[in-house]
Design an enzyme around this catalytic site. Structure first.
Site, PDB file in Angstrom:
ATOM      1  N   HIS B  54     -12.516  27.274  66.962  1.00  0.00           N
ATOM      2  CA  HIS B  54     -11.175  26.770  67.239  1.00  0.00           C
ATOM      3  C   HIS B  54     -10.950  26.911  68.742  1.00  0.00           C
ATOM      4  CE1 HIS B  54     -10.936  28.675  63.209  1.00  0.00           C
ATOM      5  NE2 HIS B  54     -10.157  27.676  62.886  1.00  0.00           N
ATOM      6  N   ASP B  57     -10.273  30.373  69.849  1.00  0.00           N
ATOM      7  CA  ASP B  57     -11.351  31.366  69.730  1.00  0.00           C
ATOM      8  C   ASP B  57     -12.050  31.559  71.076  1.00  0.00           C
ATOM      9  OD1 ASP B  57     -10.896  31.386  66.980  1.00  0.00           O
ATOM     10  OD2 ASP B  57     -12.501  29.952  66.566  1.00  0.00           O
ATOM     11  N   MET B  88     -19.622  21.258  65.545  1.00  0.00           N
ATOM     12  CA  MET B  88     -18.264  21.058  65.019  1.00  0.00           C
ATOM     13  C   MET B  88     -17.269  21.861  65.829  1.00  0.00           C
ATOM     14  SD  MET B  88     -15.783  22.802  63.027  1.00  0.00           S
ATOM     15  CE  MET B  88     -16.342  23.839  61.681  1.00  0.00           C
ATOM     16  N   GLU B 181     -10.248  19.956  55.699  1.00  0.00           N
ATOM     17  CA  GLU B 181     -10.646  21.125  54.902  1.00  0.00           C
ATOM     18  C   GLU B 181      -9.519  21.526  53.959  1.00  0.00           C
ATOM     19  OE1 GLU B 181     -12.331  24.324  57.137  1.00  0.00           O
ATOM     20  OE2 GLU B 181     -11.683  25.836  55.681  1.00  0.00           O
ATOM     21  N   LYS B 183      -7.441  23.613  51.009  1.00  0.00           N
ATOM     22  CA  LYS B 183      -7.255  24.998  50.543  1.00  0.00           C
ATOM     23  C   LYS B 183      -5.979  25.018  49.711  1.00  0.00           C
ATOM     24  CE  LYS B 183      -7.185  29.810  52.109  1.00  0.00           C
ATOM     25  NZ  LYS B 183      -6.950  30.763  53.215  1.00  0.00           N
ATOM     26  N   GLU B 217     -14.805  24.177  51.419  1.00  0.00           N
ATOM     27  CA  GLU B 217     -15.240  25.567  51.534  1.00  0.00           C
ATOM     28  C   GLU B 217     -15.371  26.165  50.140  1.00  0.00           C
ATOM     29  OE1 GLU B 217     -13.429  28.085  54.538  1.00  0.00           O
ATOM     30  OE2 GLU B 217     -13.379  29.765  53.135  1.00  0.00           O
ATOM     31  N   HIS B 220     -12.427  28.310  48.944  1.00  0.00           N
ATOM     32  CA  HIS B 220     -11.150  27.605  48.803  1.00  0.00           C
ATOM     33  C   HIS B 220     -11.079  26.865  47.466  1.00  0.00           C
ATOM     34  CE1 HIS B 220     -10.365  27.421  53.457  1.00  0.00           C
ATOM     35  NE2 HIS B 220     -10.480  28.650  52.990  1.00  0.00           N
ATOM     36  N   ASP B 245     -18.423  24.373  54.356  1.00  0.00           N
ATOM     37  CA  ASP B 245     -18.203  25.779  54.708  1.00  0.00           C
ATOM     38  C   ASP B 245     -18.735  26.655  53.579  1.00  0.00           C
ATOM     39  OD1 ASP B 245     -17.041  25.260  57.131  1.00  0.00           O
ATOM     40  OD2 ASP B 245     -15.024  25.888  56.565  1.00  0.00           O
ATOM     41  N   ASP B 255      -8.060  34.862  49.687  1.00  0.00           N
ATOM     42  CA  ASP B 255      -9.230  34.235  50.317  1.00  0.00           C
ATOM     43  C   ASP B 255     -10.168  35.329  50.835  1.00  0.00           C
ATOM     44  OD1 ASP B 255     -10.898  32.438  51.583  1.00  0.00           O
ATOM     45  OD2 ASP B 255      -9.516  32.036  53.243  1.00  0.00           O
ATOM     46  N   ASP B 257     -13.606  35.176  51.710  1.00  0.00           N
ATOM     47  CA  ASP B 257     -14.590  34.861  52.751  1.00  0.00           C
ATOM     48  C   ASP B 257     -15.781  35.813  52.716  1.00  0.00           C
ATOM     49  OD1 ASP B 257     -13.330  32.619  53.826  1.00  0.00           O
ATOM     50  OD2 ASP B 257     -12.146  33.779  55.245  1.00  0.00           O
ATOM     51  N   ASP B 293     -18.615  30.066  56.899  1.00  0.00           N
ATOM     52  CA  ASP B 293     -17.242  30.439  57.262  1.00  0.00           C
ATOM     53  C   ASP B 293     -16.881  31.642  56.392  1.00  0.00           C
ATOM     54  OD1 ASP B 293     -14.654  30.714  57.977  1.00  0.00           O
ATOM     55  OD2 ASP B 293     -14.014  28.716  57.398  1.00  0.00           O
TER      56      ASP B 293
END
Lengths: 395, 395, 395, 395
Positions: B54, B57, B88, B181, B183, B217, B220, B245, B255, B257, B293
């Site tokens: 992002h 980031d 990406m 994406e 979710k 993802e 998700h 993802d 979530d 991850d 991810d």
């Protein structure tokens, strides 16, 4: 006093709902069979407007042509006597063991062909009875193991079947519209087209996409933890809410088919508000049948069958009153304004502005006071609480 | 021996994954910040091929132009030194309080304009860095109360934003593709475009639909109890799997991850099988990045960060070996045949047959032996068990 | 080569599992009835050790005494011929409509009395057949509406029934132990004693609590999103794991009763590790029957019935091998040590220290270096990944 | 008019609820810190009766003794000025990274000792402030991988800690009661003692079980799909409902902490009915604090904080009115009677009858007319619908 249902409310019921004998995966039937003719009369007495059915609900699977005609004739007479209409019909492609791996997407090609033919035959009856909507619930189209089903091939076959049937309807001039009913699972471990979204996506690939929409069911979406009001909103937004199945569900578990409102009551309030007042200037956002697809509790006898039919309609009408009062309340109007709800209808970029205009507007980015914008309260608490209080009839 | 990841495997990682400091809703950070430059070097050493991020980031929110340039320059140097690519990029439209009601669909129009501008600026950088895919995760686009959000207006604004940004990319000749994406919830109570299906449906309405796909993802979809392999299959079927993802999740909860494979391991096996061997004649069904991810466990220090990065890749490669052995096993071939899995690729109606031919084929309906067809076993148990045994490396 | 089941593995099956005719809420039976005698022979051939049943599985509801005796005699002969034992029996208090509001907790007192009598009669048979465990699955004990059931009164009645039946068994000297099987929902909207925890809590209130434990089922706990390994651990910790039902489930949905391992495969690995190696010094933590309570897929014929019976056992044995290798791996030992897993068995307060000693130990609080302790890594990533790689047979 | 909260209603709030700055896993704080003293004053103005807190809510982690005393003094003054009481206190064993693997059940023994000391210190303050209930929410007691946590050892340590602290409280003569707060997951992948049932089971093993009960939270139970009214009923039945956390949740997802009634509204109605009218002869079944543990929506500013505090109380009071009307309605009384709800309070076996009497009563089994009993309707539909209509204020 609770409101009284009347035909102008456009309530309809599946024969299989009041007619459910209450056989479940762990228990035998608790109620006797119900004659469809009796159901028509009782529903009419209760104020319903329409009745719907799967082919096999009216005409037992395996009936010969003569028996079939008799069942249809008796049913038509009941309709004539009561004034009930048949706004929707559908096919049973799930009860008989031949459909154990699906109808349109069975791995067995001969089953797929048989399934399409079974639908065709019933489409003729639907046209004869004036049903303008034909529902496809592919409850057996799915799998328990990812090894056993080529999902992309399955979607090819699903599309092939719908395209073919659409062509059939068009050629015959029936004028019927199709509505696909999504469900995430049960009876299959995973069902194809599990949510309203996936069905809408599938429809976008069809040859006659314009004549195909969705028939969302409250409980089916909620089994996948979807916000039903959001799902219905997207269906409406894409012009695809062709029919709706109202009932109740209490979370991610087996398909409960409770009475409307007996599951997530607050969501039911917002749903009725959307359907009845959700259009621009508060007009109904949906003008089709208010169709109940539920099961009378297995603990109850025939008394509970008719009591529950009535309950669905009464709860809908109470929520309609609550939603009207919510919309009319000046405090709600003020709270909606404070929450900028209507501001979302305003395009983000002005007419003719385009991305170039936006790029040139320093106030939109370079000079934008991010902290000031961040500190503004949306006032959603107050608005939500007004809704809850209206739902409870407390204002 | 476990396999060793290498760039040809096309593994990529988000900077925010290894860089997660492990702040959660109930706890403070347990790890120090990680310099993106260090992440690039460490990921390269571990055999990764790409890195994604992002805007915020790499470039802390609120950096001025000079600081921004310095961050980008250092990062480019690291890429050059390591050979890592940036396949990406994406925008952070969720951390800063200004986005508390969303970016593209905030009720506040000024926030919507700001959000679009923030994306534009980062699209320029994406083009500069050669990122061919640009992801849109609208984590704040949603609501907690149905009173507070006009979902149809929100979808209008969502479409307006994507259309505008697509036009921007086209005009600039960037060649970037967009990937939405989905979710279902978290951080919002309900998020718009909650599943792959709803995103695909939304995309079908876009002005430049051809340049917009999805970035599903694992976790998700599984938060909504979706079968991830089914979701990916529908995305592939619609030609829309632009990015993926990979991670792990253990059911309908927050979530998580988790590391890929540390959630639903059997589904991970089938996913890798689909991606690697799912095309006609066993070719890969997807040739884009294998992007992770995930979040390194909060209990672990920096050791766990790099151990987990490696673990994602190793598990993927082990599953790839397992899937290849599954496909190559003669018993599996035989079981697939017995289960008629390939028969589903055969159209239900012969070329030129049409519904008219089908109607005329008495063997398809009038003379169809329903009971015989119903009694045939699909042999799915054996096929499923072979898959489980291959997943376990037991054959 | 996959391992071969043998009686010493202590695998047992319910007659209702292989005998399931595959009638589901949306479909008719796809398989013919199976003679219990045939099931006994086939299970024995496959390497099973035991067979279990509900009264009505062996003796159709409503059989007179003569018929009953014949059914029992034939069954005993089959047991004698095959060497299969009957380690567990149970009562069907759910199929007949008389139980539509429950057995022990029906609002109708006469139904409650009838239910207790039905159990008593079958307890005599259990003693006769040497079944040491008697299971109570109260699938109909529950409600769909909180208005209809006084839950505290229901728990009083539940306790009354169990206390009475325990007294009966004690007086007769049968030596039978009871095992309560929790389930959160289905067929009732909400079932009493929904999880292992609630059943353990209930048991603590019983008059003969020492002879009552639990019979947890993989899928039932997972329907409530419980970690099955945690649930089993608590049951073991309280000395109450009297029996276990192994199968598979894919998340919070209807009760799937999949083959063991065909649901959450990683959890199945950890479960087998706990049962087989979870005791102090790696001894089995559970020495009772490995009982499968699953359903052969409805898509399959009789071939799938026996294939699935075998599959349950094979997968268990493969996982047992994987778990043994996991425990034996020096890298795993090292990772366990780094993760301080065994340190948790050490009391927090030294023998004789008490809270007073702890209060006086400045190093425990006043001088405790919180930041240093916070910065230590637990190394859980590495340990988890080693488990995943062992589950996959990749080490 | 909506009702006005007053101290006699016994409403209490956690400092951390109104004080939540709205930092979530994907976003920064949207509201400034709130001085506890201000919270006390504002809550008092709104009609609240009590305020509760974690040690660190009032006294920032790491404060020295002098700072600590100042914070306490200011807070006591505010209590004195407003008349607010402190009915409950609790410890923060989750925010600081030192607790990343738990407090009482961390694999690191030194952390466990530190955690117990932190509680001890705060128990002294609780006694000083007159808090009669002390809550234990073990949010970090759990795991993400079954490899990393020996659950039975963890339960040993959990019990050790509670036993030790109970002894401390008893020795000091504080008179404090403990209440364990279950939660299934978040922030840990799986939390120990996930539901009310598992906590009750654990409590039955404690040395001072009589002084330990539960503090169930609406949303926590609903995250596991539990029926909250059932859970509360079991807690009441076991005499263990020592405290309650009221809020809202919309299904199996992240912990939402919505305003009470903004989740499952129908369940909220039945909960209030149980608490207020659920005892024999309609007396309150619970007389402790009505404690709200919720979060003001992140989208809202400080206005939403106080609006939401008020909303919790108003909704509770509206539901209390609805429940009273429900109980008072003669039609409801009749429906309850028809549904035999009270009959469940009657023992199944008469006083002195025992199993022997039952065995001898041929009318209970041999001569029992099963079909007649099966055919009786329980009338649950009508009763449920009356409840829904009362909840909606429609009768």
């Amino acid at each position: 006093m609770t409101p009284t249902p009347k035909p102008a409310d456009h309530f309809s019921f599946g024969l299989w709902t009041v007619g459910w004998q209450a056989r479940d995966p762990f228990g035998d039937a608790t109620r006797p069979p119900l004659d469809p003719v009796e159901s028509v009369h009782r529903l009419a007495e209760l104020g319903a407007w329409g009745v719907t059915f799967h082919d096999d609900d009216l005409i037992p699977f395996g009936s010969d042509d003569g028996e079939r005609d008799k069942h249809i004739l008796r049913f038509k007479e009941a309709l004539a006597e009561t004034g009930l209409v048949v706004p929707m019909m559908t096919t049973n492609l799930f009860t008989h063991p031949v459909f154990k791996d699906g109808g349109f997407t069975s791995n067995d090609r001969s089953v797929r062909r048989y399934a399409i033919r079974k639908v065709m035959r019933n489409l003729d009856l639907a046209a004869d009875l004036g049903a303008s909507t034909y529902v496809f619930w592919g409850g057996r189209e799915g799998s328990e193991s990812d090894a056993a089903k080529d999902v992309r091939a399955a979607l090819d076959r699903y599309r092939e079947a719908i395209d073919l049937l659409a062509e059939y309807v068009l050629d015959r001039g029936y004028g019927t519209r199709f509505a696909i009913e999504p469900k995430p699972n049960e009876p299959r471990g995973d069902i194809l087209l599990p949510t309203v979204g996936s069905a809408l996506a599938f429809i976008s690939t069809l040859e006659h996409a314009d004549m195909v929409g969705v028939n969302p069911e409250v409980g089916h979406e909620q089994m996948a933890n979807m916000n039903f009001v959001h799902s219905i909103s997207q269906a409406l937004w894409q012009g695809k809410l062709f029919h709706i199945d109202l009932n109740g569900q209490r979370g991610a578990k087996f398909d409960q088919d409770l009475i409307f409102g007996h599951g997530d009551l607050l969501s039911a309030f917002f749903l009725v508000d959307l359907l009845e007042n959700g259009g621009p200037s508060g007009a109904p956002a949906y003008d089709g049948p208010r169709h109940f697809d539920y099961k009378p509790l297995r603990t109850d006898g025939v008394d509970g069958v008719w009591e529950s039919a009535r309950a669905n309609m009464v709860t809908y009408l109470v929520l309609k009153e609550r939603a009207a009062a919510f919309r009319a309340d000046p405090e709600v109007q003020q709270a909606l304004s404070a929450a900028r709800v209507a501001e979302l209808a305003q395009p983000s970029v002005a007419p003719g502005e385009g991305y170039k205009g936006l790029l040139g507007d320093r106030s939109s980015y370079e000079d934008f006071d991010v902290e000031a914008a961040a500190s503004r309260s949306y006032g959603f608490v107050r608005l939500s609480q007004l809704a809850v209080e209206h739902a409870l009839g407390a204002r």
